[in-house]
Motif scaffolding. Sequence first.
Motif, PDB file in Angstrom:
ATOM      1  N   ILE A  60       0.836  -1.202   0.000  1.00 28.37           N
ATOM      2  CA  ILE A  60       0.000   0.000   0.000  1.00 28.37           C
ATOM      3  C   ILE A  60       0.870   1.251   0.000  1.00 28.37           C
ATOM      4  O   ILE A  60       0.599   2.222  -0.705  1.00 28.37           O
ATOM      5  N   THR A  61       1.958   1.234   0.778  1.00 25.34           N
ATOM      6  CA  THR A  61       2.861   2.393   0.814  1.00 25.34           C
ATOM      7  C   THR A  61       3.515   2.620  -0.541  1.00 25.34           C
ATOM      8  O   THR A  61       3.588   3.761  -1.024  1.00 25.34           O
ATOM      9  N   LEU A  62       3.973   1.553  -1.177  1.00 23.93           N
ATOM     10  CA  LEU A  62       4.596   1.705  -2.492  1.00 23.93           C
ATOM     11  C   LEU A  62       3.605   2.189  -3.540  1.00 23.93           C
ATOM     12  O   LEU A  62       3.956   3.012  -4.398  1.00 23.93           O
ATOM     13  N   GLN A  63       2.359   1.710  -3.471  1.00 29.74           N
ATOM     14  CA  GLN A  63       1.350   2.193  -4.410  1.00 29.74           C
ATOM     15  C   GLN A  63       1.072   3.674  -4.191  1.00 29.74           C
ATOM     16  O   GLN A  63       0.882   4.429  -5.140  1.00 29.74           O
ATOM     17  N   GLY A  64       1.052   4.110  -2.924  1.00 16.83           N
ATOM     18  CA  GLY A  64       0.863   5.531  -2.638  1.00 16.83           C
ATOM     19  C   GLY A  64       1.999   6.374  -3.188  1.00 16.83           C
ATOM     20  O   GLY A  64       1.780   7.467  -3.729  1.00 16.83           O
ATOM     21  N   ILE A  65       3.217   5.868  -3.067  1.00 16.12           N
ATOM     22  CA  ILE A  65       4.375   6.584  -3.601  1.00 16.12           C
ATOM     23  C   ILE A  65       4.289   6.686  -5.127  1.00 16.12           C
ATOM     24  O   ILE A  65       4.559   7.738  -5.712  1.00 16.12           O
ATOM     25  N   VAL A  66       3.893   5.600  -5.769  1.00 13.98           N
ATOM     26  CA  VAL A  66       3.779   5.611  -7.235  1.00 13.98           C
ATOM     27  C   VAL A  66       2.693   6.592  -7.679  1.00 13.98           C
ATOM     28  O   VAL A  66       2.908   7.406  -8.589  1.00 13.98           O
ATOM     29  N   GLY A 107       7.199  16.460  -3.941  1.00 12.60           N
ATOM     30  CA  GLY A 107       5.988  16.770  -3.187  1.00 12.60           C
ATOM     31  C   GLY A 107       4.907  15.721  -3.379  1.00 12.60           C
ATOM     32  O   GLY A 107       4.198  15.359  -2.433  1.00 12.60           O
ATOM     33  N   GLY A 108       4.788  15.200  -4.595  1.00 12.37           N
ATOM     34  CA  GLY A 108       3.817  14.136  -4.863  1.00 12.37           C
ATOM     35  C   GLY A 108       4.164  12.860  -4.132  1.00 12.37           C
ATOM     36  O   GLY A 108       3.280  12.163  -3.622  1.00 12.37           O
ATOM     37  N   VAL A 109       5.461  12.534  -4.079  1.00  8.68           N
ATOM     38  CA  VAL A 109       5.893  11.348  -3.327  1.00  8.68           C
ATOM     39  C   VAL A 109       5.552  11.516  -1.853  1.00  8.68           C
ATOM     40  O   VAL A 109       5.053  10.588  -1.198  1.00  8.68           O
ATOM     41  N   LEU A 110       5.794  12.699  -1.308  1.00 11.65           N
ATOM     42  CA  LEU A 110       5.473  12.966   0.092  1.00 11.65           C
ATOM     43  C   LEU A 110       3.974  12.846   0.342  1.00 11.65           C
ATOM     44  O   LEU A 110       3.545  12.209   1.313  1.00 11.65           O
ATOM     45  N   MET A 111       3.163  13.428  -0.538  1.00 15.74           N
ATOM     46  CA  MET A 111       1.711  13.349  -0.367  1.00 15.74           C
ATOM     47  C   MET A 111       1.204  11.914  -0.538  1.00 15.74           C
ATOM     48  O   MET A 111       0.288  11.485   0.161  1.00 15.74           O
ATOM     49  N   THR A 113       2.924   9.185   0.180  1.00 14.11           N
ATOM     50  CA  THR A 113       3.314   8.458   1.384  1.00 14.11           C
ATOM     51  C   THR A 113       2.386   8.792   2.542  1.00 14.11           C
ATOM     52  O   THR A 113       1.953   7.899   3.283  1.00 14.11           O
ATOM     53  N   LEU A 114       2.052  10.065   2.687  1.00 16.10           N
ATOM     54  CA  LEU A 114       1.144  10.464   3.766  1.00 16.10           C
ATOM     55  C   LEU A 114      -0.257   9.889   3.558  1.00 16.10           C
ATOM     56  O   LEU A 114      -0.896   9.441   4.519  1.00 16.10           O
ATOM     57  N   SER A 115      -0.728   9.887   2.323  1.00 15.01           N
ATOM     58  CA  SER A 115      -2.062   9.334   2.073  1.00 15.01           C
ATOM     59  C   SER A 115      -2.098   7.826   2.309  1.00 15.01           C
ATOM     60  O   SER A 115      -3.081   7.303   2.826  1.00 15.01           O
ATOM     61  N   SER A 116      -1.019   7.117   1.968  1.00 17.45           N
ATOM     62  CA  SER A 116      -0.995   5.678   2.246  1.00 17.45           C
ATOM     63  C   SER A 116      -0.907   5.417   3.749  1.00 17.45           C
ATOM     64  O   SER A 116      -1.481   4.450   4.249  1.00 17.45           O
ATOM     65  N   ALA A 117      -0.229   6.299   4.496  1.00 17.21           N
ATOM     66  CA  ALA A 117      -0.199   6.155   5.960  1.00 17.21           C
ATOM     67  C   ALA A 117      -1.593   6.355   6.541  1.00 17.21           C
ATOM     68  O   ALA A 117      -1.995   5.650   7.476  1.00 17.21           O
ATOM     69  N   VAL A 118      -2.359   7.298   5.983  1.00 13.37           N
ATOM     70  CA  VAL A 118      -3.733   7.508   6.444  1.00 13.37           C
ATOM     71  C   VAL A 118      -4.584   6.275   6.155  1.00 13.37           C
ATOM     72  O   VAL A 118      -5.382   5.844   6.993  1.00 13.37           O
ATOM     73  N   VAL A 119      -4.407   5.668   4.969  1.00 13.99           N
ATOM     74  CA  VAL A 119      -5.157   4.454   4.631  1.00 13.99           C
ATOM     75  C   VAL A 119      -4.793   3.327   5.584  1.00 13.99           C
ATOM     76  O   VAL A 119      -5.670   2.592   6.072  1.00 13.99           O
ATOM     77  N   LEU A 120      -3.509   3.173   5.889  1.00 10.43           N
ATOM     78  CA  LEU A 120      -3.088   2.118   6.815  1.00 10.43           C
ATOM     79  C   LEU A 120      -3.639   2.351   8.217  1.00 10.43           C
ATOM     80  O   LEU A 120      -4.061   1.408   8.890  1.00 10.43           O
TER      81      LEU A 120
END
Length: 131
Positions: A60-66, A107-111, A113-120
């Motif tokens: 999930i984190t890697l998908q958020g980064i992509v 900035g997109g990578v940071l956002m 990562t943060l969005s995948s952390a929220v999903v987790l």
Amino acid sequence: FGSALLFTSLVRIGGGRTGKWVVTARSHGASSNSDMTEGLLQGSEQKSVHSVDPIVGLGITLQGIVFGSLIGAALGQRQVVVPLWGWVPFGIGATTETVIDGRWVAGGVLMGTLSSAVVLLWMRMKSNPVE
């Protein structure tokens, strides 16, 4: 589109909602010694996990980064006109190049990562309700 499907599958697997298999009866008697009207996974209810599997969390984190990097690259694109040989005037022979600003990608990578952390975190709170 494939990444969105993979992300949805990872969230469903991490949340324990994998569904059930249902086998329908066939018109011809393929297997008469087994009952084919019940689902194969009748005993698998929604599992209650205490934490998200680390492999699913990593996916999930890697998908958020992509996702974040692709959105950042799309937002950071701009067109630049490059003159011929660096000095020819009046735009004669000039070419147009697409340039991607790396700050937007970061900035997109940071956002992402943060969005995948929220999903987790949402998945963890959903699997461990506060009583």
